[in-house]
Design an enzyme around this catalytic site. Structure first.
Site, PDB file in Angstrom:
ATOM      1  N   CYS A  38      -1.448   3.710  -4.049  1.00 53.68           N
ATOM      2  CA  CYS A  38      -2.427   4.790  -4.134  1.00 53.68           C
ATOM      3  C   CYS A  38      -3.637   4.560  -3.226  1.00 53.68           C
ATOM      4  O   CYS A  38      -3.806   3.512  -2.622  1.00 53.68           O
ATOM      5  CB  CYS A  38      -2.888   4.952  -5.574  1.00 53.68           C
ATOM      6  SG  CYS A  38      -3.799   3.516  -6.196  1.00 53.68           S
ATOM      7  N   ALA A  54      -5.781   1.528  -3.857  1.00 52.73           N
ATOM      8  CA  ALA A  54      -5.202   0.301  -3.304  1.00 52.73           C
ATOM      9  C   ALA A  54      -5.553   0.173  -1.823  1.00 52.73           C
ATOM     10  O   ALA A  54      -5.852  -0.915  -1.333  1.00 52.73           O
ATOM     11  CB  ALA A  54      -3.685   0.298  -3.492  1.00 52.73           C
ATOM     12  N   ARG A  91      -3.593  -9.988  -2.821  1.00 44.58           N
ATOM     13  CA  ARG A  91      -3.291  -9.686  -1.414  1.00 44.58           C
ATOM     14  C   ARG A  91      -3.439 -10.872  -0.469  1.00 44.58           C
ATOM     15  O   ARG A  91      -3.242 -10.760   0.711  1.00 44.58           O
ATOM     16  CB  ARG A  91      -4.113  -8.489  -0.927  1.00 44.58           C
ATOM     17  CG  ARG A  91      -3.461  -7.177  -1.364  1.00 44.58           C
ATOM     18  CD  ARG A  91      -4.121  -5.975  -0.736  1.00 44.58           C
ATOM     19  NE  ARG A  91      -4.181  -6.034   0.706  1.00 44.58           N
ATOM     20  CZ  ARG A  91      -3.173  -5.714   1.518  1.00 44.58           C
ATOM     21  NH1 ARG A  91      -2.033  -5.334   1.042  1.00 44.58           N
ATOM     22  NH2 ARG A  91      -3.328  -5.786   2.822  1.00 44.58           N
ATOM     23  N   HIS A 101      -7.652   4.135   3.018  1.00 40.18           N
ATOM     24  CA  HIS A 101      -8.141   3.502   4.246  1.00 40.18           C
ATOM     25  C   HIS A 101      -9.227   4.368   4.872  1.00 40.18           C
ATOM     26  O   HIS A 101     -10.286   3.876   5.267  1.00 40.18           O
ATOM     27  CB  HIS A 101      -7.022   3.345   5.282  1.00 40.18           C
ATOM     28  CG  HIS A 101      -5.836   2.561   4.805  1.00 40.18           C
ATOM     29  ND1 HIS A 101      -4.560   2.860   5.197  1.00 40.18           N
ATOM     30  CD2 HIS A 101      -5.737   1.493   3.969  1.00 40.18           C
ATOM     31  CE1 HIS A 101      -3.716   2.002   4.630  1.00 40.18           C
ATOM     32  NE2 HIS A 101      -4.409   1.168   3.875  1.00 40.18           N
TER      33      HIS A 101
END
Lengths: 543, 459
Positions: free
Chosen positions: A60, A63, A94, A194
């Site tokens: 999503c 994230a 991550r 992003h």
């Protein structure tokens, strides 16, 4: 360029992949499955909604925003406003490595912060609790910056994280507080996050510190998140070449470095998908050109370094870069010569990320392996076909919801680092200035390109192509390995790495050699199972 | 230091949770649903939820974790997720052909008010559920409870939506498993078979999340409670709920729907809790405990007696989930250890009350559950009163390294070791394994730090 390996007829494969779908789904998926031609780069449907229930790799917006872009900066306190899960799942998973200047310097990456929203907050609003949480974080840690990330319920109940952030920032005076509306339902994948992250970092951080620091060749490294220490290796190479890294977005980065990023003279972009917005916005506001590079692969690293030297146009730098390449390559070559006979002719599939499915093809090429199918999890058409398709991309309802910042040249700080003529000259020399040619031009004819591959499609692809290695993420890892095919995780690197630069290339060669030639894959059948099938065969022959 | 900003001074917090000792409901629902044979869990929410839950479960099990999502976009969030769920049901049955889809909600779908009962009914009415196939559901908003209550809610869904009573009781005992590992469910089946009690175990993730390597990916592995078994649970003579927080709600639901009387026991972790479990199961089955099991118990007691010096007086900090923490704390006390600091993010008065009772044997112990009962607080308590041992999930390794404390991994998630899903953590054998692990880290510590002249060959 045509694949050296024998490929099944790709048009038949497309049919195989979709024939089990309901008609509407098949119609939609067909547009995302394309037989490649590097000359014509056919259109790939990308960055569109995933079919509900199809089993996707995608995550999503949250994230993409918190997990990918903001997560790696070590001295921001990242508070997730929402129920506990979102912050929990993004906690250290991550592998963004970071190296604080001293043992006393700030590092909040090991911490997980959440407002742990409860039912009462969903009913009566959570802004009050958020402000209490920000205050408590400030009192406990006195950080330079606090970032707030909205999760799904926040947008729906109307909590204004931006107003809360502004209020607390004004109250503290010495702590930058800012929010991100990165609710999970925005956009169609991590990609929306992003973009939202780029906007926020650009608005709230870049440009806050105008101090021009020493350094002759100053650049920012964009879209490199230091997974497994990738950024450390690139930093090592830059240091050796005499290139000054002002800021990294955002592996091993600090608030201070990002605030100062606009004093660099070049932005080099690794992950085009997650950070190209930043390159464009800094170009417009400050006059800093950006250039696509790739430090995944020894040859790609060499090329990227040469491009950087060419950009700065300094003979001394060019000479130094050549010296570094000459120093580093023999060790790489020695390993490649040893490994390549064992990997030559093998095949790979890459279904991952928004850049990695492209970048890692270079490493496989260096190993003499062929990429027979590839696709991204959350990329857009320009990442496949190249940025020249940008004007042709239709903006749909899901993309329209993501804010596009109106950026103009800064009246004081705009300073074009190169003239238009100089830029054209550099482009003519093959530098991807403010450009990216995408994945497909590098892939062979008749290979397959699949966007947002579903679980069903990937199982079919493995069944039909029988690749020697499959590259994806943790969710796919053990599924594919159960089929007897090794899977290389290209998000977490299977807890190895780095894979960038010269040392990283060597790590990757060794890992792939180990994986594709591991004896375990031949041990799957028990001796009595083997004996049974052999004796059956034997008796068949005998009769 | 990895957690260099953790202060010794404890200040009450009201807004901020730091390093949580819980996660959200939907992941528990997904885990539970994997314990039904031929079931595809489905997350009704944004894609990220499903992706995060699958990733976390995969990292814990190193196994395929198949699940689907409704892939909400902004439109679905405004107009409701019904269309997405209906489309998902159609796609899933066409492409993946499960016996059952187990849908759980998320904070997003709950906030907009999607009603899973109504949507699944519509799916049925519209003919989107093929004959003989099922869609079950559970409401699991992330802003209520924790992963543990999410698990409990999905197990309630199984009981309520599958179990039927034809009016004739059979001689089976339902064993409703609280959140435990596949290895533990396997151990329960083994214990029941050795006792000679016929059981219906649900959910059952053994042979699902510990599947063998065969060169073929079985989308629906051979394990899992079958639908026939779940339906028949309504006619079992009684139920045993293993865990008052994660299993009992399903036993209550079954009693209400099909009049199956139940008893609740602690998860059989440690000697006393396993004793109670064996007594309860043998009573429910009307059987005597065979010598073989008594001997297994005896081996555990033997080790506890022989090694008592290494346990006695050692202080322990632990964190995790209620149904594990209650018997584990009791076991540590039985071993002569001192539970010093305990946190669990899972809220609930019953859990708190029960822990206070158990901790009457450990005056001065710090215990907290629910809001702000997080690992930051636990770490602060440890800084104020150091401990000899830390027990908890993988996130404990950051505290263990900073404070230089021997560390035993126990609970969920364990992301950096294997074993938890293969070897039992419950029963006498699981307890023996736990004792071995505790002794291992304590003795390794002694070996590493003993003066040379005091370095022991025999221990």
């Amino acid at each position: 360029m045509q694949a050296k390996v024998n490929l099944p007829d790709p048009s038949l494969i497309t049919e195989e992949l979709i024939n089990k779908y309901p008609a509407k789904v098949a119609k939609k998926r067909r547009k995302s499955i394309v037989v490649n031609d590097p000359e014509t780069t056919p259109e790939v449907q990308a960055n569109v909604r995933t079919v509900p229930g199809i089993i996707t790799q995608r995550g999503c917006s949250y994230a993409g925003c918190k997990g990918v872009v903001l997560g790696p900066t070590r001295d921001i306190v990242n508070i997730v406003h929402g129920p506990i899960g979102c912050s929990f799942y993004a906690w250290l998973t991550r592998r963004n490595q970071t190296r604080p200047e001293t043992p006393e310097h700030e590092n909040y990456i090991t911490y997980c912060f959440s407002t742990d929203m409860q039912e009462e907050h969903v009913v009566f609003g959570g802004e009050k609790k958020l402000k209490v949480a920000i205050q408590e974080a400030y009192d406990l840690f006195h950080p330079k910056a606090i970032a707030i990330f909205s999760t799904c319920p926040v947008g729906l109940i109307g909590d204004d994280v931006h107003a809360a952030s502004r209020e607390m920032k004004a109250k503290f005076g010495d702590c930058n507080v800012f929010g991100f509306s990165c609710e999970g339902y925005r956009g169609v994948s991590q990609s929306a996050g992003h973009h939202i992250a780029n906007n926020g970092v650009f608005k709230h951080m870049v440009g806050n510190n105008n101090e021009v620091k020493a350094g002759k060749f100053k650049l920012n490294l964009l879209g490199e998140y230091n997974i497994g220490g990738d950024a450390f290796e690139i930093e090592r190479i830059f240091d050796k070449c005499g290139i000054t890294l002002v800021a990294s977005f955002s592996g091993n980065s600090t608030v201070g470095a990002i605030e100062n990023a606009h004093t660099a003279d070049l932005n080099v972009i690794m992950c085009h998908r997650s950070i190209n917005y930043m390159g464009d916005m800094m170009e417009t506001k400050y006059g800093i050109p950006w250039m696509k590079v790739n430090f995944v692969g020894a040859e790609s690293t060499t090329k990227s370094l040469r491009k950087i030297a060419e950009y700065f146009g300094d003979e001394e730098l060019k000479a130094r870069v050549e010296e570094v390449i000459a120093e580093e390559m023999p060790a790489v070559k020695a390993i490649i010569d040893e490994i390549r006979p064992r990997t030559e002719g093998k095949t790979a599939m890459l279904f991952v990320g928004g850049s990695r499915a492209h970048h890692y093809q270079d490493l496989f090429t260096e190993l003499g392996m062929t990429t027979i199918a590839a696709g991204y999890e959350f990329a857009h058409r320009d990442d496949y076909e190249g940025r020249e398709v940008l004007p042709k991309i239709k903006i749909d309802a899901d993309s329209k919801n993501i804010e596009e910042l109106k950026v103009t040249a800064d009246p004081d700080l705009y300073n074009p680092r190169k003239t238009e003529a100089e830029l054209e000259e550099l482009k003519a020399k093959g530098l991807e200035i403010n450009g990216y040619e995408g994945m497909m031009k590098q892939m062979m004819k008749k290979t397959l390109v699949v966007d947002d591959v579903s679980h069903y499609e990937s199982e079919k692809l493995i069944e039909l192509y029988k690749p020697d290695i499959f590259c994806a993420g943790i969710k796919e890892k053990y599924v594919v390995q159960k089929m007897g095919v090794p899977l290389k995780q290209l998000h977490s690197y299977d807890y190895g790495g780095p894979y960038t630069g010269f040392k990283g290339a060597v790590n990757f060669y060794k890992d792939i050699d180990r994986m594709v030639n591991n004896p375990v894959w031949k041990m799957i059948k028990a001796p009595w199972e083997k004996a049974e099938s052999e004796s059956l065969e034997a008796s068949y022959v005998a009769s | 230091m990895l957690l260099r900003h953790t202060t010794k001074e404890v200040k009450e917090r009201e807004g901020l949770t730091i390093n949580p000792a819980k996660t959200c409901q939907p992941i528990g629902a997904m885990y539970a649903a994997l314990g039904v044979h031929g079931c595809l869990p489905h997350s009704h929410g944004s894609q990220g939820c499903c992706s995060y839950h699958r990733s976390t479960l995969t990292r814990h099990y190193k196994e395929p974790v198949m699940a689907a999502t409704s892939s909400f976009t902004e439109g679905a969030s405004v107009f409701g997720g019904q269309a997405n769920l209906l489309a998902a049901i159609e796609t899933i049955f066409s492409v993946y052909d499960p016996e059952v889809i187990a849908v759980h909600s998320t904070c997003l779908s709950e906030t907009i008010g999607d009603d899973l009962q109504q949507i699944t009914k519509k799916a049925k009415d519209d003919g989107k559920i093929p004959e003989g196939k099922y869609v079950i559901y559970a409401s699991t908003p992330s802003f209520v409870g924790s992963h543990i209550t999410g698990y409990a809610n999905m197990v309630v869904g199984m009981a309520e939506q599958f179990a039927k009573s034809i009016g004739e009781k059979n001689d089976k005992v339902n064993v409703i498993a609280g959140w435990m590992e596949p290895s533990d469910m396997r151990e329960i089946k083994s214990l029941a078979s050795r006792l000679g009690v016929k059981i219906v175990l649900f959910p059952d993730t053994s042979d699902v999340l510990d599947a063998p390597q065969t060169g073929k990916h079985e989308f629906y592995p051979k394990g899992g409670t079958t639908i026939a078994e779940l339906i028949s649970a309504g006619d079992s003579k009684c139920s045993l709920a293993v865990g008052c927080i994660s299993a009992e709600p399903a036993a209550v639901a079954l009693d209400k729907k099909c009049k199956v009387p139940f008893e609740t026991v602690d998860m059989p972790i440690g000697l006393s809790a396993t004793d109670r479990f064996i007594m309860a199961l043998s009573k429910a089955g009307g059987v005597k405990v065979p010598d073989e099991i008594t001997a297994e118990r005896g081996r555990l007691v033997d080790v506890m007696a022989d090694m008592e010096q290494y346990f006695y007086g050692k202080k322990v900090a632990l964190f995790g989930d209620p149904d594990q923490l209650m018997p584990l704390t009791e076991f540590l006390l039985d071993l002569g250890m001192i539970p010093a600091h305990i946190v669990s993010g899972t809220p609930g008065n019953r859990f708190e009350k029960r822990m206070r009772e158990i901790l009457e044997r450990a005056p001065g112990a710090n215990f907290r559950n629910g809001a702000q009962a997080d690992m930051f607080l636990l770490h602060q308590w440890i800084k104020n009163e150091p401990v000899d041992l830390l027990i908890g999930n993988t996130y404990g390794k950051y505290i263990a390294r900073d404070e230089d404390i021997p560390f035993v991994r126990f609970g969920f998630p364990i992301l950096d070791r294997i074993g938890h899903s293969y070897f039992p953590n419950i029963g006498y054998s699981g307890s023996l394994r736990l004792v071995e692990k505790i002794l291992g880290v304590l003795m390794d510590r002694q070996d590493q730090t003993a003066l040379e002249e005091r370095f022991e060959l025999v221990m």
